[in-house]
Design an enzyme around this catalytic site. Structure first.
Site, short mmCIF file in Angstrom:
data_model
loop_
_atom_site.label_atom_id
_atom_site.label_comp_id
_atom_site.label_asym_id
_atom_site.label_seq_id
_atom_site.Cartn_x
_atom_site.Cartn_y
_atom_site.Cartn_z
CG ASP A 53 -0.38 -0.49 2.49
OD1 ASP A 53 0.82 -0.81 2.52
OD2 ASP A 53 -1.12 -0.56 3.49
C1 LIG Z 1 5.29 17.23 15.49
C2 LIG Z 1 5.01 15.97 14.77
C3 LIG Z 1 4.27 16.22 13.49
C4 LIG Z 1 3.82 14.93 12.94
C5 LIG Z 1 2.88 15.14 11.82
C6 LIG Z 1 1.99 14.00 11.69
C7 LIG Z 1 2.26 13.28 10.47
C8 LIG Z 1 1.68 11.94 10.48
C9 LIG Z 1 2.39 11.12 9.53
C10 LIG Z 1 2.03 9.97 9.12
C11 LIG Z 1 0.92 9.19 9.62
C12 LIG Z 1 0.74 8.00 8.81
C13 LIG Z 1 -0.18 6.99 9.39
C14 LIG Z 1 0.03 5.76 8.64
C15 LIG Z 1 -0.76 4.65 9.14
C16 LIG Z 1 -0.10 3.44 8.75
C17 LIG Z 1 -0.88 2.23 9.08
C18 LIG Z 1 0.02 1.10 8.82
O1 LIG Z 1 0.91 0.90 9.60
N1 LIG Z 1 -0.20 0.37 7.72
C19 LIG Z 1 0.72 -0.63 7.29
C20 LIG Z 1 0.07 -1.96 7.19
O2 LIG Z 1 -1.05 -1.93 6.35
C21 LIG Z 1 -1.50 -3.20 5.98
O3 LIG Z 1 -0.37 -3.85 5.48
C22 LIG Z 1 -0.58 -5.01 4.78
C23 LIG Z 1 -1.52 -4.72 3.67
O4 LIG Z 1 -1.71 -5.77 2.86
C24 LIG Z 1 -2.77 -4.33 4.25
O5 LIG Z 1 -3.69 -4.19 3.25
C25 LIG Z 1 -2.53 -3.03 4.94
O6 LIG Z 1 -3.70 -2.59 5.51
C26 LIG Z 1 1.25 -0.14 5.99
O7 LIG Z 1 1.72 -1.18 5.21
C27 LIG Z 1 2.33 0.82 6.34
C28 LIG Z 1 2.79 1.66 5.49
C29 LIG Z 1 3.83 2.63 5.91
C30 LIG Z 1 3.24 3.92 6.29
C31 LIG Z 1 4.31 4.86 6.71
C32 LIG Z 1 3.71 5.89 7.52
C33 LIG Z 1 4.69 6.85 8.06
C34 LIG Z 1 4.42 6.97 9.50
C35 LIG Z 1 4.94 8.23 10.10
C36 LIG Z 1 4.50 8.21 11.54
C37 LIG Z 1 4.75 9.49 12.21
C38 LIG Z 1 4.05 9.50 13.51
C39 LIG Z 1 3.62 10.88 13.85
C40 LIG Z 1 2.77 10.88 15.05
C41 LIG Z 1 1.99 12.12 15.21
#
Ligand SMILES: CCCCCCCC/C=C\CCCCCCCC(=O)N[C@@H](CO[C@@H]1OC[C@@H](O)[C@H](O)[C@H]1O)[C@H](O)/C=C/CCCCCCCCCCCCC
Ligand code: UDP
Length: 503
Positions: A344
């Protein structure tokens, strides 16, 4: 050597505490004051170590340092190479190169130690403000963006949609979940059910539904095609090859649709948009595990997801997503993403790299798996954490730090250190504010009565908040990714390796 015993270590202490005392930092000569003279109490000429005593009560020392003594010991050890053996009623120093260390300590501490706690405290306060802002923005954005009534779709006639349903195994809600796809209010769509194993119980369920809703264009594909490591992609590949419409929807087994969900998604697929995905949420189900899941998706996940969508950060989750097929075909089709487990993330990346937008729809995804257990859900979350860490390594720091409990504790210290605010009062206020904002956010996303009482919410929320960090640490500890019956490891860049046979 003789000068060592006369050089007051208090200067170091003063230097370290200069921040809290708000006075100008003492100069080297001024620092050699009256109080707290060092006394050599042990000297080992063979190993070259010296033990010195600084007669100073611990509470006074901590007050001057503005931090707990053990913390200061760690900093001194880290930055000056001076090991503080004991810091109780008095301060004992033991070091192999004492003279150099004292000098280093004086000069380094005045420049480094004094600044490190200050910088750290400032960082925590700014980060706390940032996360509070994220929280508030998520609430406002959820109110503005979710559950909007769609008046009329822009593209008339509505485009045809090929819906891929990858299925593995049969859960108690599978029949009723799948049935919602047969009764949607949308003019042109086909259902492409994909099942890897012909002995899977889901085969009978799909056949039953196809038989019941003969007027709906639905097909069953069994066996999949091995195009990569990702079992979901392998499973969907045959269905994808047969898809005939310009839009492709990938919808996981546990998803439930409302009558107008497809219309809502298509409505958000504007001219420049390549993908419309649903923000993960859950249906109303009974029991503590269901409460926990709903709280997770409606608070911590929603906060990140909504702000990510607003800031156009890739947060695409493949459980319910609609995309333009030509954008996949341009890069070789779905099979191109079979090398990744987080297909994804890479699909969305590939599409945004070509200057298309991705957006959430106004209806959150209704996950309604019939299996609802705390441990199974935590295993799922741990798998996701590992994927996120591999995709965006910065999350290693950001995610744990944005946990309510850790951030609250760190900011309580920071406000105490810089502003002398009562840490307990700050922590409790922080917890209460976070709790209330989470409740507001969850209520907006639920868009109706929550299926649990306020007391159950308190329990579920506390459980989620206090298990968030341990779960994260547990996930980080083990690089192996368990998905259904298979095990994987991720290589640099997110390419997956099948470890099933190797374990
Ligand atoms: C001061 C801080 C400012 C922060 C600003 C906020 C910004 C937020 C940023 C990103 C949020 C992203 C949320 C992503 C949700 C991901 C859910 C997830 O983990 N999904 C994984 C799994 O999905 C399944 O995988 C198998 C597939 O077959 C299924 O169909 C799926 O459903 C997915 O694969 C993961 C992907 C990678 C996502 C990367 C996201 C980056 C995350 C950054 C996090 C930062 C945290 C900030 C907290 C405020
Ligand atoms: O080996 C597998 C594992 C999963 N899936 C499908 O992939 C989707 C997501 O699977 P799961 O719910 O396990 O993933 P999660 O949402 O927990 O990441 C579901 O439709 C599964 O049927 C699949 O086809 N083969």
């Amino acid at each position: 050597m003789p000068s060592l015993t006369r050089r007051p270590l208090l200067s170091v202490v003063r230097a370290a505490s200069s921040l809290t005392q708000r006075g100008p930092r003492p100069r080297r000569s001024e620092a050699c004051g009256e109080a707290g003279r060092l006394r050599l109490i042990e000297s080992d000429f063979i190993s070259g170590t010296r033990t010195l005593l600084l007669p100073l009560p611990l509470p006074l020392l901590e007050e001057m340092l503005g931090m707990p003594g053990w913390w200061w010991s760690l900093l001194v050890d880290e930055f000056c190479g001076v090991r503080i053996k004991k810091l109780s009623v008095s301060l004992c120093l033991q070091t192999e190169t004492f003279s150099a260390a004292i000098d280093a300590m004086w000069w380094d501490t005045s420049n480094v130690i004094t600044n490190i706690p200050e910088c750290l405290a400032l960082f925590f306060i700014i980060f706390w403000l940032g996360i509070r802002a994220v929280h508030l923005i998520a609430i406002i954005y959820a109110k503005y963006r979710l559950h909007r009534r769609i008046e009329n779709c822009p593209e008339i006639p509505l485009p045809g949609i090929s819906i891929l349903k990858p299925l593995t195994g049969c859960d108690p809600n599978l029949y009723s979940n799948l049935e919602t796809f047969f009764v949607m209010n949308y003019p042109t769509y086909e259902l492409l059910f994909c099942i890897e194993d012909e002995l899977d119980d889901a085969v009978a369920i799909v056949r039953q539904l196809i038989e019941k809703y003969k007027h709906v264009n639905a097909q069953l594909f069994i066996g999949g095609e091995q195009v990569g490591i990702n079992p979901k992609i392998n499973n969907m590949q045959t269905g994808y090859s047969a898809a005939k419409y310009e839009l492709i929807m990938i919808s996981d087994a546990g998803i439930r649709m409302k009558e107008d969900t497809l219309r809502d998604m298509v409505y958000h697929l504007t001219e420049k948009t390549g993908i419309v995905h649903q923000m993960p949420f859950t249906c109303d189900r009974e029991g503590f595990a269901a409460t926990y899941e709903k709280i997770f998706f409606g608070t911590v996940m929603a906060r990140m997801y909504l702000v990510a969508d607003l800031l156009r950060i890739n947060c695409h989750t493949g459980m319910s997503t609609l995309m333009r097929k030509k954008l996949l075909d341009e890069v070789g089709g779905l099979r191109t993403f079979g090398v990744y487990l987080a297909e994804d993330f890479f699909i969305a990346k590939s599409i945004t790299d070509r200057n298309w937008r991705i957006r959430i729809s106004s209806q959150p995804a209704l996950q309604n798996s019939g299996f609802c257990e705390v441990t199974a859900f935590q295993a799922r979350l741990a798998r996701w954490i590992k994927l996120r860490l591999a995709m965006v390594p910065l999350t290693t720091v950001i995610e744990p730090l944005s946990e309510c409990v850790l951030l609250g504790a760190a900011t309580s210290w920071a406000t105490y250190y810089l502003l002398r605010w009562d840490p307990l009062v700050f922590f409790m206020g922080h917890l209460l504010m976070w709790f209330l904002w989470d409740f507001i956010l969850l209520s907006i996303i639920q868009h109706g009565t929550l299926p649990f009482s306020k007391f159950e919410f308190v329990l579920g929320w506390l459980f989620r908040e206090f298990t968030g960090l341990p779960l994260f640490l547990h996930a980080v500890k083990d690089p192996q990714i368990q998905w259904r019956s298979r095990s994987y490891r991720l290589r640099w860049g997110g390419v997956a390796e099948d470890f099933t046979k190797k374990v």
